[in-house]
Design a protein around this motif. Sequence first.
Motif, PDB file in Angstrom:
ATOM      1  N   SER A  27       0.810  -1.233   0.000  1.00 24.42           N
ATOM      2  CA  SER A  27       0.000   0.000   0.000  1.00 24.42           C
ATOM      3  C   SER A  27       0.839   1.277   0.000  1.00 24.42           C
ATOM      4  CB  SER A  27      -0.961   0.086   1.193  1.00 24.42           C
ATOM      5  OG  SER A  27      -2.087  -0.688   0.970  1.00 24.42           O
ATOM      6  N   ALA A  28       2.142   1.162  -0.257  1.00 18.97           N
ATOM      7  CA  ALA A  28       2.990   2.361  -0.240  1.00 18.97           C
ATOM      8  C   ALA A  28       2.518   3.418  -1.239  1.00 18.97           C
ATOM      9  CB  ALA A  28       4.438   1.989  -0.525  1.00 18.97           C
ATOM     10  N   ALA A  29       1.878   2.979  -2.326  1.00 17.80           N
ATOM     11  CA  ALA A  29       1.418   3.934  -3.346  1.00 17.80           C
ATOM     12  C   ALA A  29       0.208   4.726  -2.871  1.00 17.80           C
ATOM     13  CB  ALA A  29       1.079   3.195  -4.639  1.00 17.80           C
ATOM     14  N   GLU A  30      -0.369   4.356  -1.716  1.00 22.09           N
ATOM     15  CA  GLU A  30      -1.654   4.939  -1.301  1.00 22.09           C
ATOM     16  C   GLU A  30      -1.532   5.995  -0.206  1.00 22.09           C
ATOM     17  OE1 GLU A  30      -4.886   3.217  -2.540  1.00 22.09           O
ATOM     18  OE2 GLU A  30      -3.394   2.693  -4.051  1.00 22.09           O
ATOM     19  N   TRP A  31      -0.305   6.348   0.204  1.00 22.32           N
ATOM     20  CA  TRP A  31      -0.160   7.296   1.318  1.00 22.32           C
ATOM     21  C   TRP A  31      -0.774   8.649   1.004  1.00 22.32           C
ATOM     22  CZ3 TRP A  31       1.270   6.512   6.263  1.00 22.32           C
ATOM     23  CH2 TRP A  31       1.976   5.343   6.573  1.00 22.32           C
ATOM     24  N   LYS A  32      -0.633   9.089  -0.249  1.00 23.75           N
ATOM     25  CA  LYS A  32      -1.074  10.442  -0.563  1.00 23.75           C
ATOM     26  C   LYS A  32      -2.445  10.457  -1.226  1.00 23.75           C
ATOM     27  CE  LYS A  32       3.317  10.808  -1.948  1.00 23.75           C
ATOM     28  NZ  LYS A  32       3.944   9.921  -0.970  1.00 23.75           N
ATOM     29  N   GLY A  33      -3.050   9.308  -1.347  1.00 30.12           N
ATOM     30  CA  GLY A  33      -4.363   9.204  -1.962  1.00 30.12           C
ATOM     31  C   GLY A  33      -4.470   7.888  -2.699  1.00 30.12           C
ATOM     32  N   PRO A  34      -5.693   7.502  -3.097  1.00 27.78           N
ATOM     33  CA  PRO A  34      -5.832   6.224  -3.791  1.00 27.78           C
ATOM     34  C   PRO A  34      -5.191   6.274  -5.182  1.00 27.78           C
ATOM     35  CG  PRO A  34      -7.915   7.415  -3.785  1.00 27.78           C
ATOM     36  CD  PRO A  34      -6.971   8.215  -2.953  1.00 27.78           C
ATOM     37  N   GLN A  35      -4.479   5.241  -5.572  1.00 28.23           N
ATOM     38  CA  GLN A  35      -3.811   5.230  -6.881  1.00 28.23           C
ATOM     39  C   GLN A  35      -4.161   4.037  -7.736  1.00 28.23           C
ATOM     40  OE1 GLN A  35       0.030   6.385  -7.964  1.00 28.23           O
ATOM     41  NE2 GLN A  35       0.592   7.121  -5.945  1.00 28.23           N
ATOM     42  N   PHE A  36      -4.238   2.857  -7.107  1.00 31.19           N
ATOM     43  CA  PHE A  36      -4.499   1.647  -7.885  1.00 31.19           C
ATOM     44  C   PHE A  36      -5.967   1.257  -7.777  1.00 31.19           C
ATOM     45  CE2 PHE A  36       0.129   1.083  -7.653  1.00 31.19           C
ATOM     46  CZ  PHE A  36       0.385   0.710  -8.968  1.00 31.19           C
ATOM     47  N   GLY A  37      -6.464   0.587  -8.804  1.00 32.04           N
ATOM     48  CA  GLY A  37      -7.888   0.297  -8.876  1.00 32.04           C
ATOM     49  C   GLY A  37      -8.276  -1.142  -8.590  1.00 32.04           C
ATOM     50  N   THR A  38      -7.369  -1.945  -8.017  1.00 30.59           N
ATOM     51  CA  THR A  38      -7.721  -3.335  -7.723  1.00 30.59           C
ATOM     52  C   THR A  38      -7.167  -3.739  -6.354  1.00 30.59           C
ATOM     53  OG1 THR A  38      -5.680  -4.126  -8.746  1.00 30.59           O
ATOM     54  CG2 THR A  38      -7.628  -4.048 -10.164  1.00 30.59           C
ATOM     55  N   ALA A  39      -7.815  -4.731  -5.733  1.00 32.08           N
ATOM     56  CA  ALA A  39      -7.327  -5.250  -4.452  1.00 32.08           C
ATOM     57  C   ALA A  39      -5.923  -5.831  -4.630  1.00 32.08           C
ATOM     58  CB  ALA A  39      -8.280  -6.327  -3.919  1.00 32.08           C
ATOM     59  N   GLN A  40      -5.667  -6.418  -5.810  1.00 29.87           N
ATOM     60  CA  GLN A  40      -4.358  -7.010  -6.078  1.00 29.87           C
ATOM     61  C   GLN A  40      -3.249  -5.980  -5.912  1.00 29.87           C
ATOM     62  OE1 GLN A  40      -3.923  -8.799  -9.989  1.00 29.87           O
ATOM     63  NE2 GLN A  40      -2.104  -9.911  -9.327  1.00 29.87           N
ATOM     64  N   PHE A  41      -3.474  -4.754  -6.378  1.00 27.68           N
ATOM     65  CA  PHE A  41      -2.427  -3.740  -6.290  1.00 27.68           C
ATOM     66  C   PHE A  41      -2.534  -2.868  -5.042  1.00 27.68           C
ATOM     67  CE2 PHE A  41      -1.418  -5.140 -10.458  1.00 27.68           C
ATOM     68  CZ  PHE A  41      -0.069  -4.869 -10.585  1.00 27.68           C
ATOM     69  N   VAL A  42      -3.713  -2.873  -4.412  1.00 26.79           N
ATOM     70  CA  VAL A  42      -3.847  -2.101  -3.171  1.00 26.79           C
ATOM     71  C   VAL A  42      -3.202  -2.845  -2.001  1.00 26.79           C
ATOM     72  CG1 VAL A  42      -5.518  -1.206  -1.491  1.00 26.79           C
ATOM     73  CG2 VAL A  42      -5.881  -0.805  -3.912  1.00 26.79           C
ATOM     74  N   LYS A  43      -3.350  -4.178  -1.942  1.00 25.06           N
ATOM     75  CA  LYS A  43      -2.820  -4.932  -0.800  1.00 25.06           C
ATOM     76  C   LYS A  43      -2.166  -6.267  -1.169  1.00 25.06           C
ATOM     77  CE  LYS A  43      -3.369  -2.797   3.196  1.00 25.06           C
ATOM     78  NZ  LYS A  43      -2.159  -2.065   3.518  1.00 25.06           N
ATOM     79  N   GLY A  44      -1.790  -6.457  -2.427  1.00 20.85           N
ATOM     80  CA  GLY A  44      -1.295  -7.771  -2.850  1.00 20.85           C
ATOM     81  C   GLY A  44       0.168  -8.061  -2.567  1.00 20.85           C
ATOM     82  N   MET A  45       0.842  -7.145  -1.833  1.00 22.10           N
ATOM     83  CA  MET A  45       2.250  -7.397  -1.507  1.00 22.10           C
ATOM     84  C   MET A  45       2.335  -8.261  -0.265  1.00 22.10           C
ATOM     85  SD  MET A  45       4.734  -4.131  -1.789  1.00 22.10           S
ATOM     86  CE  MET A  45       4.072  -3.052  -3.015  1.00 22.10           C
ATOM     87  N   MET A  46       1.511  -9.304  -0.225  1.00 19.87           N
ATOM     88  CA  MET A  46       1.503 -10.211   0.928  1.00 19.87           C
ATOM     89  C   MET A  46       0.908 -11.542   0.513  1.00 19.87           C
ATOM     90  SD  MET A  46      -1.816  -9.239   3.120  1.00 19.87           S
ATOM     91  CE  MET A  46      -3.410  -8.970   2.332  1.00 19.87           C
ATOM     92  N   SER A  47       1.244 -12.560   1.286  1.00 19.24           N
ATOM     93  CA  SER A  47       0.728 -13.898   1.054  1.00 19.24           C
ATOM     94  C   SER A  47       0.747 -14.621   2.385  1.00 19.24           C
ATOM     95  CB  SER A  47       1.595 -14.651   0.037  1.00 19.24           C
ATOM     96  OG  SER A  47       1.549 -14.006  -1.221  1.00 19.24           O
ATOM     97  N   CYS A  48       0.202 -15.850   2.396  1.00 24.14           N
ATOM     98  CA  CYS A  48       0.211 -16.643   3.619  1.00 24.14           C
ATOM     99  C   CYS A  48       0.426 -18.097   3.211  1.00 24.14           C
ATOM    100  CB  CYS A  48      -1.118 -16.472   4.358  1.00 24.14           C
ATOM    101  SG  CYS A  48      -1.187 -17.250   5.975  1.00 24.14           S
ATOM    102  N   ALA A  49       1.273 -18.793   3.944  1.00 23.37           N
ATOM    103  CA  ALA A  49       1.594 -20.174   3.573  1.00 23.37           C
ATOM    104  C   ALA A  49       1.974 -20.958   4.820  1.00 23.37           C
ATOM    105  CB  ALA A  49       2.759 -20.193   2.579  1.00 23.37           C
ATOM    106  N   GLU A  50       2.032 -22.276   4.661  1.00 23.64           N
ATOM    107  CA  GLU A  50       2.562 -23.108   5.746  1.00 23.64           C
ATOM    108  C   GLU A  50       4.056 -23.278   5.507  1.00 23.64           C
ATOM    109  OE1 GLU A  50       1.486 -27.264   7.960  1.00 23.64           O
ATOM    110  OE2 GLU A  50       2.164 -27.370   5.883  1.00 23.64           O
ATOM    111  N   TRP A  51       4.854 -22.832   6.458  1.00 24.14           N
ATOM    112  CA  TRP A  51       6.314 -22.868   6.331  1.00 24.14           C
ATOM    113  C   TRP A  51       6.884 -23.944   7.240  1.00 24.14           C
ATOM    114  CZ3 TRP A  51       7.825 -19.633   2.504  1.00 24.14           C
ATOM    115  CH2 TRP A  51       6.964 -18.584   2.180  1.00 24.14           C
ATOM    116  N   THR A  52       7.840 -24.697   6.733  1.00 29.90           N
ATOM    117  CA  THR A  52       8.461 -25.753   7.529  1.00 29.90           C
ATOM    118  C   THR A  52       9.963 -25.532   7.601  1.00 29.90           C
ATOM    119  OG1 THR A  52       6.764 -27.322   6.862  1.00 29.90           O
ATOM    120  CG2 THR A  52       8.802 -28.252   7.747  1.00 29.90           C
ATOM    121  N   GLY A  53      10.497 -25.688   8.796  1.00 29.15           N
ATOM    122  CA  GLY A  53      11.935 -25.537   8.969  1.00 29.15           C
ATOM    123  C   GLY A  53      12.310 -25.780  10.418  1.00 29.15           C
TER     124      GLY A  53
END
Lengths: 387, 432
Positions: free
Chosen positions: B163-189
Amino acid sequence: MFKLDRKLIIIGMTLALSSTLAVAAAAECIPGVYKSKPGAIDGGVIYPRKDGVYTAYRYNTQSTKGVWFGRTPTANEIKAWDTDVLPDGTGLPEGEGSVEEGDELYEAQCAVCHGEFGGGGKGYPQLAGGNQDKDENGIVKTLKNQRLEPGMDAPKRTIGTYWPKATTLFSYIRDAMPYAHPKSLTNDQVYAITAYLLAQNDVEIDGQEMDDDFVLNKDKLVKVVLANANGFYPDIDGPKGPDNVKAFFADRAKNIGAGIRCMKDCKDPGMDGKTEAKVMKIKYEMKDVVPPYAYAKDLPPETEGGSVSKAEKQYDTSCKLCHGTDTMGAPKVGDATAWAAVMKKGMDKVLVNAIKGIGGMPPKGGNTDLSDADIKSIVEFMVGASK
Amino acid sequence: MNREQEEKLTSASRRDFFKKTASVSAVAATGIMVPSTVLADDPNIIHHVKWGTTLGYECNKYPYGMPSPYEHNVVRRTSALMSSAGDMHAAISMTPIAELEGIIVPNGLHFTRTHNGVAQVDPTKWRLMIHGLVEKPIVLTLEQLKRYPNESRILFLECPSNSAAEWKGPQFGTAQFVKGMMSCAEWTGVRLKTILDELGLKPEAKWMLAEGSDGSEMSRTLPVEKVLDDVMIVYAQNGEALRNEQGYPVRLMAPGWEANLCVKWLKRLEFGDKPWYAKEETSKYTALTASGKAIQHFYALETNSIITSPAPERDWKDLEKGDLVEIEGLAWSGYGTIKGVDISFDGGKNWVEAQLKGLVLPKAWTRFSYMYKYEGKPLLLQSRSYDDSGNVQPTVNQEKAVVGVECVYHRNAMITWAVSDMGEVSNVQIRS
């Protein structure tokens, strides 16, 4: 009397507060939210590992004592990898380089991305420039710039205005630069480029300006105090560093902002505490995404031709970085006019230039693994794709 | 089926309709109500479908399975704005969050951030060194690391620039670009503490340097306190080896913290008594506030949430007034576990409680749901999450009041979807 009243008020408030806390504690019993206690260094909670249970997870309670796979590294192995540099100079190698030598190296290897004199403009980070003047509290004034309205100036985050430590510059250039072939510079060259960049940022060492003859080494680098050295918080230095971090993030509402769980007739005033919030729409939507937006549940279009030539693959990995755009000063693949001008010199001359390097272009684009024959087919591909 | 398709089908089959009038009349005669828009028979039901009358492909034609080709548009996307001058070696690709279900992101759709291209590490040549303020330094091969007892945890990973592009106002028009810099997975180690118990961490060790082996040699400093709590060295993602883009063969995993701290293509861990001030924790990944000073060592990702249905790419254009529809979304917090999510229909003036559903885990995506009767009226839809550490997600104004608009990192202000009376969804912000 007054004092006593105040005491009573405080006791009353404490009681009221503890009953609120009791309600809050009761609300903790949300299924799936686990027993936690505050006090993590990041301001969050810590979950106990107890009786083989960690939140929703079971964990192994069998002893792992004595599990040992791996071996002790040799002294040479540690020496080879333990090259990190600390702000106090620990880890800085011997070596030296002058501002003038750095200038030449910078022009040949760095300017193509970071612009002339570190001034940016090529889409990669700007390294020098920006006003370093400070206010009465010692804060770099331009870092207070806030673009609340269109057309306002951005805070400039260059080495001179923003970076806290000059030693970071040395280790980063040595380990991660030049971008397309990192770890190719000698320590002397890294000192030289560091010296050049510090000079471009008007840095003085021991009150001495860094003119062209200035020679930087580890003793001098440690003495550099950058303008924004005190521009960061919480204080992480010294034995109290981790505690400072913990105290800072424990007070998140004050330090990083927080919401309020209001449910009815909620007000949302602006920074002045009065302005009413309004609906702001997108002015110019960024629609230029790759691959383009598409949502149909259909079959993908048939791809024509199929296989990519070896030359194109080599172009992608070794040449596209500069020749894929017209911002890097290199003729852009696909630009017929630019390539027509290049080819006026004749193929033989163009090949020699590509193999030996020309202007900002290092020999073979920096990939010396490529044979002369490879270069020939790559150039042919680039010419062919630019008609 | 949406209205448009329905109409197409109805008109295309008008001839069929007249042919069938006789039988329909017969039904009418018996007194059963005939709906005013009589639907033609769906040929997909009336006739055999193609895949039911032909032999399918061989069971193991694809030894490594692929999604259905009909899903070819569900992909990560990037933009020149998330790169340097369009150069995609140091760039970010976004997960299509509105098109995914549950809390596990398939490995091929996990968001990706690289600083010097995606390294392709030869696992037989990969080594991990742990040294510095420990009694017994160690060097491990991948096989040796995998000999240690492991743990698996479902954790989100988020780039602090989300969401760094959104600090000064809305810029992107999709959820993918508004908050898609994240994911969730099962991690093993391996839990790092398991190894450190044997190495013997010296008491003066306060900080750990984590260093990557890629061209950018990503380096970050972490406090030992976190390292001993829940940090892992992971080699598997949703059951298989890490993808190259996620740091194959081994990355650090600091649950709930900046994905950048979870160093990929991990090479070296050194323990020391002072912080290192590496480049990506000074010139970048520090949050410049309105005071002119910047927050450093900003670790955990805030309490956050986004409605993923509806979303601009998953709109309500096919809904009819009176339809009962599920509002769904994702909530997450790097500080702990999501306790609840509230939903507003009027841009934050009034709120109702949504329900959490599915697995509710610390530092993991958590699904929320609210059943809503669609009325065809314009809405300003928002979600607001809160967690067990006491965090409540702020409005744009609340966040701005404390840190300003030049932070770049750690944005968790509420997302607002404007829903039009036609069911179109767009990204707006409520701010002053």
